[in-house]
Motif scaffolding. Sequence first.
Motif, PDB file in Angstrom:
ATOM      1  N   CYS A  70      -3.297  14.462 -23.549  1.00  0.00           N
ATOM      2  CA  CYS A  70      -3.367  14.465 -22.092  1.00  0.00           C
ATOM      3  C   CYS A  70      -3.261  13.036 -21.545  1.00  0.00           C
ATOM      4  O   CYS A  70      -2.459  12.747 -20.649  1.00  0.00           O
ATOM      5  CB  CYS A  70      -4.702  15.104 -21.718  1.00  0.00           C
ATOM      6  SG  CYS A  70      -4.814  15.556 -20.025  1.00  0.00           S
ATOM      7  N   PHE A 116      -7.630  21.596 -19.004  1.00  0.00           N
ATOM      8  CA  PHE A 116      -6.923  20.464 -19.621  1.00  0.00           C
ATOM      9  C   PHE A 116      -6.063  20.967 -20.789  1.00  0.00           C
ATOM     10  O   PHE A 116      -4.942  20.528 -20.993  1.00  0.00           O
ATOM     11  CB  PHE A 116      -7.914  19.408 -20.120  1.00  0.00           C
ATOM     12  CG  PHE A 116      -8.345  18.458 -19.049  1.00  0.00           C
ATOM     13  CD1 PHE A 116      -7.481  17.479 -18.573  1.00  0.00           C
ATOM     14  CD2 PHE A 116      -9.615  18.525 -18.506  1.00  0.00           C
ATOM     15  CE1 PHE A 116      -7.870  16.607 -17.574  1.00  0.00           C
ATOM     16  CE2 PHE A 116     -10.017  17.655 -17.510  1.00  0.00           C
ATOM     17  CZ  PHE A 116      -9.144  16.691 -17.035  1.00  0.00           C
ATOM     18  N   VAL A 156      -6.296  17.494 -27.601  1.00  0.00           N
ATOM     19  CA  VAL A 156      -5.863  17.699 -26.213  1.00  0.00           C
ATOM     20  C   VAL A 156      -6.170  16.454 -25.378  1.00  0.00           C
ATOM     21  O   VAL A 156      -5.340  16.009 -24.578  1.00  0.00           O
ATOM     22  CB  VAL A 156      -6.555  18.957 -25.628  1.00  0.00           C
ATOM     23  CG1 VAL A 156      -6.285  19.094 -24.148  1.00  0.00           C
ATOM     24  CG2 VAL A 156      -6.088  20.198 -26.365  1.00  0.00           C
ATOM     25  N   SER A 157      -7.361  15.869 -25.577  1.00  0.00           N
ATOM     26  CA  SER A 157      -7.727  14.645 -24.830  1.00  0.00           C
ATOM     27  C   SER A 157      -6.711  13.542 -25.102  1.00  0.00           C
ATOM     28  O   SER A 157      -6.239  12.875 -24.176  1.00  0.00           O
ATOM     29  CB  SER A 157      -9.115  14.144 -25.252  1.00  0.00           C
ATOM     30  OG  SER A 157     -10.068  15.136 -25.086  1.00  0.00           O
ATOM     31  N   THR A 170      -1.999  20.580 -20.832  1.00  0.00           N
ATOM     32  CA  THR A 170      -1.362  19.778 -21.890  1.00  0.00           C
ATOM     33  C   THR A 170      -0.365  20.622 -22.677  1.00  0.00           C
ATOM     34  O   THR A 170       0.764  20.194 -22.940  1.00  0.00           O
ATOM     35  CB  THR A 170      -2.439  19.200 -22.836  1.00  0.00           C
ATOM     36  OG1 THR A 170      -3.394  18.516 -22.037  1.00  0.00           O
ATOM     37  CG2 THR A 170      -1.848  18.253 -23.843  1.00  0.00           C
TER      38      THR A 170
END
Lengths: 438, 170
Positions: free
Chosen positions: A34, B108, A30-31, B112
């Motif tokens: 993103c 987050f 996800v990081s 996303t």
Amino acid sequence: MFDPGAAEWVGYVGIVILLGLLALGVPIGVSLACVALGGLAILISPEAALIKSGVVSFEIATKYELGVLPLFLLMAHLCFSAGASRDFFTTAASFLGHRRGGLALASIAGCAGFGAISGSSLATVATVGSVALPEMRRANYEPGFAAGALAAGGTLGSLVPPSGALIVFGIIAEQSIGQLFAASVIPGLSQALFYMITIAIVCAVRPALGPTSARVPWRGRLTALKHMADVTLLIVLVIGGLILGWFTPTEAASVGCLAALLLCWFRGALNRKAVSGALLATLKTAGMIYVVIIGAILFATFIGVTGVAEQMAAFVRAVDAGPVATIVVMALVLLVLGSFLDGLALMLLATPIFLPIAQDLGLSPIWFGIFLVRTMEIGFVHPPLGLNIYIIQGIGKDIPVGQIFRGVIPFLTADFLHLMLLIVFPIITLWLPQVMAR
Amino acid sequence: MRVEIGADSAVEATNEHESRGWPWRVAFAIGAGGLTGAALSDSIAVLGRHVGFGFLGSIEISQAFVCLIASGSILVATLSAGHAAVHMVTDRLGERQKRRLALVSDLFFMATFAVVIAGGFWVLFDMWGGAEQSELLGIPIIPFRLLWLSALTGVLVSVLVSFIKALRHV
């Protein structure tokens, strides 16, 4: 269109934000996604970022080559269900246990053999450690030395085929997984040899660290050898067939799954509970990896658009330090980053930035994959993170972490020497893939 | 969740799926079906190649099974809270701070996935009238796009539900 001169800065800021998100505990995939989507929206357009995410996610979900990873995982879990986890260590221990440091030598052999099923460093250290550590402690091995040998030996699981890390590298760097597996064979074997030489030297200097055990009679040794014959045959079939070109990596994994089912049946462990347990464990890990790979591919696209890698490559060319010096600097950067990033995050961050630089220097991407995984492995045992150390500490709860870190120092020295050898003589890595390609 | 790629040595609780709800069972069935199908189709292709009969389109069939694996596994991993994260900083925090950061992480995650799902639907609508299919066997691709997007939507809903539950405890 964004000012090209500022695109690199967006890249650097993106990397800093990524490190921040990882530190906050946001999942790695996800990081990566993103930061990539935000960056692409700024650098190209929000619409382009949106479409790219839709295209990449479905491409990954239907990528035939990526099927290799869940299938190898299933093969490994079926082998665990068949009870094949202990075989390599117990057989090696029956042959080597009566020698000075013999059980430590056997634990390295056990890790190399188990790694050829699991493809994972943490799984290797946890499984072989749970069998070998109590055995070594019963034989009065110095606890720090025993734990250090296992923590280091466990890293073999990340390198020997079918390495999960190499599969992921192959997917994100678009390299042949078969060639990566072939390239890892000699580095994996030489790494095991380096650890064994280290044990022999340490035990010759300080015999009290690894005392001898009772000799196992030949009948016992042959029984142990016979017991692991089936799982050895499975590994030889899968890895050998792959290297000989009988099948592609995905086909090798599929054949391995069927062979592992046969192994379960042969050992009387084939039942609904075992198979559904193996399927479940496989799906859990595979799902985690799909998210990570989608994020990594998006992040690689973002880094490509920023031009960060090209800027770094131009800097390296301007410095004119040569490939070896550049790679040594890269290794140092990776080791420093490896002090606070897990192996997977490190690989996903480093590949899109460092691989173009390595290619610009004329280095083979296959060699780079082995170098990256080998450097990442060192992060599993060096302080402060050293995940393998904490896994071993979880098994031998009364051994202080500091004592294990001290025990691992001789193996870290061997690791650095081995890494230097791979850097200075790339042929060690590239010889087998070249032979395969003929 | 420790971060590494590979098989976990500690074999999971094998009856876990029996104690879960229907979304989990459906996800498990799709993923397990995909794994079994991919292993079988590739093995038949290998066998065929070595004994002399060709298995036309085996890669396309395997690709379809790989899509089932991806769709089932991403849901199973999310429903089992099994996504890889770095815990070096969060492990040093108190319980309350950990819970707050977990909520931030969920935000987050949801943002996303919402973007990825929106992007997927955008591409789906673009492809809708085009009779997208595989080259050799003519397998229609749209159902697989729908399956994948359903799985991603399931992931989003699952994280949203756990986010709302966690919000009550902060």
